[in-house]
Design a protein around this motif. Structure first.
Motif, mmCIF file in Angstrom:
data_model
loop_
_atom_site.group_PDB
_atom_site.id
_atom_site.type_symbol
_atom_site.label_atom_id
_atom_site.label_comp_id
_atom_site.label_asym_id
_atom_site.label_seq_id
_atom_site.Cartn_x
_atom_site.Cartn_y
_atom_site.Cartn_z
ATOM 1 N N ASP A 1 61.760 -1.115 56.908
ATOM 2 C CA ASP A 1 61.036 -1.616 55.743
ATOM 3 C C ASP A 1 60.450 -2.984 56.081
ATOM 4 O O ASP A 1 61.177 -3.924 56.369
ATOM 5 N N VAL A 2 59.135 -3.048 56.036
ATOM 6 C CA VAL A 2 58.463 -4.282 56.469
ATOM 7 C C VAL A 2 58.850 -5.461 55.568
ATOM 8 O O VAL A 2 58.864 -6.610 56.008
ATOM 9 N N GLU A 3 59.191 -5.169 54.323
ATOM 10 C CA GLU A 3 59.563 -6.268 53.437
ATOM 11 C C GLU A 3 60.888 -6.900 53.876
ATOM 12 O O GLU A 3 61.006 -8.122 53.944
ATOM 13 N N SER B 1 59.684 -10.275 54.972
ATOM 14 C CA SER B 1 59.444 -11.110 53.794
ATOM 15 C C SER B 1 60.697 -11.447 52.995
ATOM 16 O O SER B 1 60.610 -11.732 51.807
ATOM 17 N N LEU B 2 61.858 -11.395 53.630
ATOM 18 C CA LEU B 2 63.084 -11.703 52.892
ATOM 19 C C LEU B 2 63.103 -13.172 52.480
ATOM 20 O O LEU B 2 62.844 -14.040 53.297
ATOM 21 N N ALA B 3 63.448 -13.411 51.215
ATOM 22 C CA ALA B 3 63.567 -14.805 50.782
ATOM 23 C C ALA B 3 64.951 -15.341 51.162
ATOM 24 O O ALA B 3 65.072 -16.415 51.738
ATOM 25 N N VAL B 4 65.969 -14.547 50.836
ATOM 26 C CA VAL B 4 67.349 -15.009 51.069
ATOM 27 C C VAL B 4 68.182 -13.879 51.659
ATOM 28 O O VAL B 4 67.963 -12.711 51.324
ATOM 29 N N ALA B 5 69.122 -14.219 52.543
ATOM 30 C CA ALA B 5 70.067 -13.224 53.050
ATOM 31 C C ALA B 5 71.481 -13.810 52.990
ATOM 32 O O ALA B 5 71.702 -14.948 53.417
ATOM 33 N N ALA C 1 52.025 0.066 55.069
ATOM 34 C CA ALA C 1 52.502 -1.175 55.696
ATOM 35 C C ALA C 1 53.862 -0.928 56.348
ATOM 36 O O ALA C 1 54.109 -1.346 57.480
ATOM 37 N N ASN C 2 54.744 -0.221 55.633
ATOM 38 C CA ASN C 2 56.058 0.090 56.196
ATOM 39 C C ASN C 2 55.951 0.979 57.423
ATOM 40 O O ASN C 2 56.650 0.780 58.408
#
Lengths: 282, 597
Positions: free
Chosen positions: A53-55, A59-63, B379-380
């Protein structure tokens, strides 16, 4: 600026911890946007998710990462993977461990590029709340700063040629999947870039409407930041002999903090100067 | 000479004509035949001495061909005329076919003959023959014709059907009626011939479960059989196997008919996806194949039986040959994962050299844009695909147990043109065209290109190659260090050269030294900057191409991919091709500079 939610990744091998964290974070909003929570039970599962998953990958804000999972240091390896294999320096990574004896705080913070460390005992609902809020603020500010620097670099590289400038600018003014809900226009000296006739006309109408509103001066030169009650925002740089008139008009789901507006103004201002000094070429 | 190329698209043949003519020192500009005015503008601005049309489906305006020396490359023997030359040649089982260079006149393909070449036909798709035999013959004939034009003494030969050597004839456009498969009566050989004659365009129109589809990619099957001709009896890696009266035939790709094309922006904002472009058959048919069994195949297939296979392996005298023949050179996520598995299995074999052979038409063209376009979340899918291809390249780059070679017979572009560089040495057939750039697709690119390309050609050339999306031929490629060896343009000789040279390498007294050197260099490079860091930096750039959140999402890639998949023609010829359209500011400023002796 065009987020719908803040992507957060929780990695822990204890299902209860994941469930409780999810529950605690369910109703947290930052800048009025909800969190989108991804979970994984192990580092292997997290890496699979990142690659799928490209997000999550980009694009992760927090982990929040547990340390001891499939191995004693699995969570730290995951941290290393995110920072060094993905090249992601932006996500705010917190180590959350149940066994501080295995990975003592000082050792971990010295060796790994993390943003914080706490034990599971310390992870109260209030603690999570304040960590999420502060880390997303940090993520947004840092991300905007990095993106602005990258854009500036690209503008400088393209300086001199308007064709190259347009190529550089297309991610901003061009049509994008998110644009249906958060449209954006770049208008230079009255010309709407990248838009077809209908979009251009809509952009110019909005521009006139926002210009008529009272805005916040951004500098003594007359540049302004204007917002309306429908979520539209305008950052406008005034034409002079040294710069073009550039309007960056966009709709955002949240009110950007001052720092973000300052960064965006900086970019629009640079564009105004560089555009003026560049030649028209095919 | 100033030569203007007029072409329906900047296809492989046009690229090769461009590269070959430029290498001879001619001044070349290109205009796509998008409309008559574009052609006129090209001619007026460029003022060519000669016009060549390597691939033209449109008519040239009379005021152009009547006033300028204009040559058409026609994919047919002398006397052959009409828009379906190769289709008819395959369908009628011609043993020998050819290419003719004709003077453009009012009547299509009826002009005087400047040059002609012939070749032996083989069983392959129309596109396959076009890319190999036709392209080779066309370039030979074109260069011959150019030489004759330059000589100013050559008189072209008028077309005269009374001469016995003129075997060709005027044939009409081949219609679907002639291509149609009669499953109840057609034998496997006929079915394959019909699909081959229509592949890659327009495809054979057929009905599956009451829906019309165009069929592509036919392969003979030697063991599977079914009772009902036309019935789907098996599937494998996206292809379907259909029964015929005397056996079975694999069909790898389908395209649905009767779907209205919608503009990019409308489709982009809608969630209703219709696959109106060519895709693996199983992807198009979806749940229709739920009960169709998967006919599995060994990931390192070494058999000789006729069947549908994308990856296979041969081994001889300490050398392994890994073939991967993906349709149009596009490698989807699952294909990349299968190739990685096969690569690892090939590494485990007791060999000293592993040759990466690629496919018959292409070595590789990188990620699979059609599959990405068809994905729920493009995109994925782009992200998965680029990671999967990177994993293969990482495996090749970090191979320490044997020497690796890329043997490039077919062309390669984008990620594929970077992937070849992962091997220790790169050998290529003389006529190969490389496109080592991503810009036409609006991408930054990954495949560890930021490591491999500058390492081979230096940072300046690396930027030049990636910034200007132009093809390069093997001569230039070798001169700049992009490839190591140029091999024969004839397939059998090429194969023999690859085998002999690879075997020589495996049995060389230097082998152990070469292997140790390679390991040392890799370890040193890893200390300077780990491969993971190259990949991370490339992927950080690619993420902006796929989806960006801070200042907006990148649209170039998504739009370019849509246009590529849907074969949307550009509105104008790109500035880097249409030299006549360039504002030549660099030359003007050069004039102002003092001359440097």
């Amino acid at each position: 600026m065009f987020f719908k939610y803040w992507p957060v990744l929780l990695v822990d091998d204890e299902p209860d911890v994941l469930a409780i964290s999810r529950l605690a974070m369910k109703n947290i909003e930052v800048y009025g946007l909800p969190l989108k929570i991804y979970t994984a039970n192990s580092t292997i599962e997290a890496i699979a998710l990142i690659n799928d998953d490209v997000e999550v990958g980009c694009s992760l804000a927090v982990a929040f990462l547990d340390v001891v999972m499939e191995t004693e240091y699995a969570g730290l390896e995951l941290c290393d993977y995110i920072r060094n294999n993905l090249g992601n320096k932006l996500t705010q990574i917190y180590i959350r461990t149940g066994q501080p004896g295995i990975a003592p705080e000082r050792d971990v913070i010295d060796k790994y590029d993390i943003n914080g460390y706490f034990t599971k005992v310390e992870a109260t609902e209030d603690k999570l709340y304040s960590l999420i809020k502060s880390s997303i603020r940090q993520y947004l500010a840092y991300g905007m700063a990095l993106s602005t620097i990258e854009l500036s670099n690209n503008l400088i590289e393209a300086a001199g040629s308007r064709r190259k400038l347009l190529y550089t600018l297309s991610p901003i003014g061009g049509l994008s999947p998110e644009q249906a809900e958060t449209p954006r226009w770049l208008i230079i000296d009255g010309d709407v870039l990248f838009a077809d006739e209908i979009d251009a006309e809509r952009g110019l109408q909005l521009l006139n409407r926002l210009r008529a509103l009272e805005g916040m001066p951004l500098n003594p030169g007359g540049d302004r930041y204007v917002m309306d009650n429908q979520g539209y925002r305008l950052i406008e740089v005034i034409a002079t002999t040294a710069q073009s008139q550039v309007s960056f008009l966009f709709k955002s789901r949240f009110t950007p903090p001052d720092l973000v507006v300052t960064l965006m103004h900086g970019f629009v201002k640079q564009l105004a100067v560089i555009w003026k000094q560049s030649r028209v070429d095919s | 000479m100033r030569i203007l190329l007029i072409s329906s698209s900047y296809n492989g043949l046009c690229q090769r004509a461009h590269v070959e003519l430029e290498a001879l020192g001619h001044d070349i500009s290109i205009t796509l035949a998008l409309n008559p005015d574009d052609i006129r503008k090209g001619v007026t601005f460029f003022q060519p001495d000669l016009i060549i049309c390597p691939f033209l489906k449109e008519k040239i305006p009379e005021d152009v061909w009547s006033k300028h020396h204009c040559l058409i490359i026609h994919p047919g023997i002398v006397g052959d005329r009409g828009p379906s030359s190769l289709d008819w040649a395959i369908m009628s089982g011609e043993q020998e076919w050819g290419v003719t260079v004709l003077q453009a006149v009012e009547e299509m393909d009826a002009g005087d003959i400047w040059a002609t070449e012939t070749f032996s036909m083989r069983q392959a798709s129309k596109a396959g023959i076009y890319r190999r035999e036709v392209s080779q013959a066309a370039i030979k004939a074109m260069l011959n014709a150019v030489k004759r034009v330059e000589s100013k003494t050559f008189k072209p030969i008028p077309l005269d059907y009374s001469k016995p050597e003129v075997r060709g004839q005027l044939r009409p456009l081949m219609k679907q009626q002639e291509r149609k498969i009669d499953w109840e009566n057609d034998h496997v050989a006929t079915i394959i011939k019909k699909i081959n004659a229509s592949d890659s365009a327009p495809g054979v129109l057929d009905v599956i479960d009451n829906q019309e589809y165009y069929l592509y990619g036919a392969h003979e099957e030697s063991s599977l059989q079914g009772w009902q001709p036309g019935a789907i009896i098996a599937q494998r890696h996206g292809a379907i196997c259909r029964a015929a009266i005397d056996g079975a035939v694999w069909i790898s790709h389908l395209k649905r008919k009767n779907i209205v094309k919608i503009p990019f922006y409308k489709r982009f904002l809608s969630h209703n996806k219709q696959f109106d472009f060519k895709l693996p058959a199983a992807k198009v048919l979806g749940s229709l194949l739920d009960d169709t069994p998967e006919a599995s195949i060994d990931p390192l297939y070494m058999g000789a039986e006729l069947t549908f296979k994308e990856i296979w392996y041969e081994e001889k005298n300490n050398v392994g040959f890994l073939y991967f023949d993906f349709h149009n050179g596009a490698m989807s996520t699952t294909q990349c994962r299968r190739l990685l598995e096969s690569y690892r299995l090939a590494l485990a074999r007791p060999t000293k050299v592993l040759v990466l052979m690629g496919g018959r038409d292409f070595w590789s063209n990188g990620i699979h844009l059609n599959m990405i376009e068809a994905a729920e979340n493009p995109a994925n899918e782009s992200w998965r695909n680029i990671n999967a291809i990177d994993d293969i390249i990482h495996a090749i780059l970090t191979t320490e147990s044997k020497l690796t070679l890329s043997a490039v017979w077919g062309g390669c572009g984008a990620g594929g043109a970077m992937a070849i560089l992962a091997a220790d040495q790169v050998w290529a057939r003389e006529g190969v065209i490389f496109n080592p750039h991503y810009k036409t697709m609006g991408l930054y690119g990954s495949e560890y290109w930021t490591y491999s390309l500058p390492k081979r050609v230096g940072p300046v050339k690396a930027l030049e190659l990636t910034e200007t999306p132009l093809p390069i031929g093997t001569k230039k490629a070798k001169a700049i260090g992009y490839i190591d060896e140029i091999l024969s343009d004839h397939y059998d000789i090429y194969l023999q050269q690859v085998r002999l040279k690879a075997e020589a390498l495996a049995s060389s007294p230097q082998y152990q030294i070469l292997l140790e050197e390679k390991q040392q260099i890799r370890h040193k490079d890893e200390r300077v900057k780990p491969l993971a860091a190259y990949r991370a930096a490339e992927l950080q750039k690619m993420k902006i191409n796929f989806s960006g959140k801070f200042y907006g999402g990148e649209v170039n890639y998504h739009e370019a991919r849509y246009n590529f998949v849907h074969k949307v023609r550009p509105k104008e010829t790109a500035a880097y091709l249409a030299k006549h359209m360039r504002l030549d500011a660099t030359k003007l400023s050069e004039l102002r500079q003092p001359l440097a002796y």
